[in-house]
Design an enzyme around this catalytic site. Structure first.
Site, PDB file in Angstrom:
ATOM      1  N   MET A 149       2.701  -9.245  -0.968  1.00 32.27           N
ATOM      2  CA  MET A 149       2.238  -7.859  -0.903  1.00 32.27           C
ATOM      3  C   MET A 149       0.730  -7.853  -0.666  1.00 32.27           C
ATOM      4  SD  MET A 149       4.807  -5.854  -1.143  1.00 32.27           S
ATOM      5  CE  MET A 149       3.850  -4.326  -1.273  1.00 32.27           C
ATOM      6  N   ASP A 193       3.527  -7.387   3.578  1.00 31.37           N
ATOM      7  CA  ASP A 193       3.798  -5.948   3.511  1.00 31.37           C
ATOM      8  C   ASP A 193       2.639  -5.242   2.834  1.00 31.37           C
ATOM      9  OD1 ASP A 193       4.831  -3.410   3.238  1.00 31.37           O
ATOM     10  OD2 ASP A 193       6.562  -3.990   2.036  1.00 31.37           O
ATOM     11  N   HIS A 203      13.318  -2.570   7.494  1.00 30.66           N
ATOM     12  CA  HIS A 203      12.868  -2.850   6.123  1.00 30.66           C
ATOM     13  C   HIS A 203      13.069  -1.624   5.239  1.00 30.66           C
ATOM     14  CE1 HIS A 203      10.385  -5.162   3.243  1.00 30.66           C
ATOM     15  NE2 HIS A 203       9.882  -3.993   2.895  1.00 30.66           N
ATOM     16  N   SER A 244       9.049  -0.368   8.211  1.00 34.21           N
ATOM     17  CA  SER A 244       9.541   0.152   6.943  1.00 34.21           C
ATOM     18  C   SER A 244       9.976   1.606   7.078  1.00 34.21           C
ATOM     19  CB  SER A 244       8.451   0.055   5.872  1.00 34.21           C
ATOM     20  OG  SER A 244       8.829   0.776   4.712  1.00 34.21           O
ATOM     21  N   HIS A 299      13.637  -4.568   0.011  1.00 33.05           N
ATOM     22  CA  HIS A 299      12.606  -5.022  -0.926  1.00 33.05           C
ATOM     23  C   HIS A 299      12.760  -4.203  -2.198  1.00 33.05           C
ATOM     24  CE1 HIS A 299       8.009  -4.909  -1.940  1.00 33.05           C
ATOM     25  NE2 HIS A 299       8.687  -5.644  -2.811  1.00 33.05           N
ATOM     26  N   MET A 330      11.664  -2.996  -5.538  1.00 24.63           N
ATOM     27  CA  MET A 330      10.550  -2.811  -6.464  1.00 24.63           C
ATOM     28  C   MET A 330      11.104  -2.078  -7.675  1.00 24.63           C
ATOM     29  SD  MET A 330       7.713  -1.754  -3.609  1.00 24.63           S
ATOM     30  CE  MET A 330       8.931  -1.305  -2.359  1.00 24.63           C
ATOM     31  N   MET A 334      12.241   1.787  -4.577  1.00 19.01           N
ATOM     32  CA  MET A 334      11.369   1.958  -5.745  1.00 19.01           C
ATOM     33  C   MET A 334      12.076   2.795  -6.807  1.00 19.01           C
ATOM     34  SD  MET A 334       7.884   2.992  -3.734  1.00 19.01           S
ATOM     35  CE  MET A 334       7.458   2.275  -2.154  1.00 19.01           C
ATOM     36  N   ASP A 372      12.265  -0.091   1.534  1.00 20.30           N
ATOM     37  CA  ASP A 372      11.475  -0.187   0.308  1.00 20.30           C
ATOM     38  C   ASP A 372      12.170   0.615  -0.783  1.00 20.30           C
ATOM     39  OD1 ASP A 372       9.039  -1.749   0.914  1.00 20.30           O
ATOM     40  OD2 ASP A 372       8.708  -0.200   2.427  1.00 20.30           O
TER      41      ASP A 372
END
Length: 214
Positions: free
Chosen positions: A135, A173, A30, A6, A63, A65, A34, A32
């Protein structure tokens, strides 16, 4: 084992160095993403994602979020992402529609759930989603400790996938490191996302290789 480091834990003042390291050693990169609304943290946005376009020789996995993840599907596809997961909690009863939209964009579609969501919520999408992101911490921050009960959740999902003869990968993850990677592999995980365990190590490439070998 497929390993997806990540970038949340990468050195943002030297991203090109870390990208080169991942290209030489990792299986997937990866991202992330957010938004500070769905999770109480903000990571990075398209100024970084667009700058990374074309820089990876390995697939890029995003991913999301975020609230209303569907707003950004096309944008991530245009940025070169090959895999994209959204949270079941934010699909608002439109999970199958979201999967179809991602497939229409040429992306592999993933569904993510936090530790407090029963893994059975994913069962209706077996045979539809390409992968499921379990998760093993609550989404929002890197560096959290692995929740041991995640192993049972992975095992339950794996049994359901195999019993139905489905083709779907299980991605995990959160708090993934060398001390729990083998247990995750035995439970049925296919893709391990590791951030701080890789980028905070003295030799990140060595950690990736050890994770791949479990």
């Amino acid at each position: 084992m497929t390993v997806a480091p990540s970038l949340l834990s990468a050195d943002f003042l030297n991203l090109s160095k870390d990208v080169a390291m991942l290209n030489a050693n990792a299986d997937i990169a990866h991202l992330d993403i957010m938004d500070g609304v769905f999770v109480p943290n903000i990571s990075f946005g398209f100024s970084v994602v667009d700058a990374l376009k074309g820089k990876f020789d390995i697939p890029v996995d995003a991913h999301l979020m975020v609230v209303h993840p569907e707003r950004w599907f096309e944008r991530f596809a245009n940025a070169g992402v090959k895999m994209l997961s959204f949270h079941w909690e934010e699909s608002r009863g439109r999970t199958s529609e979201f999967i179809d939209r991602l497939h229409s964009l040429g992306l592999k579609a993933g569904i993510a759930i936090n530790p407090d969501i029963p893994v059975s919520r994913l069962y209706p999408y077996l045979g539809k989603a390409d992968y499921f992101l379990i998760m093993s911490v609550f989404a929002g921050f890197g560096g959290q400790s692995f929740i041991p009960g995640s192993l049972d959740r992975v095992s339950a999902l794996k049994r359901k996938i195999e019993a139905g003869g489905f083709r779907a990968a299980i991605e995990v993850d959160g708090g993934v490191n060398l001390s729990n990677a083998a247990d995750l592999a035995r439970a049925g995980a296919d893709i391990l996302v590791a951030g701080s365990a890789v980028f905070n190590a003295g030799d990140p490439a060595s950690v990736i290789r050890k994770l791949q070998a479990v």
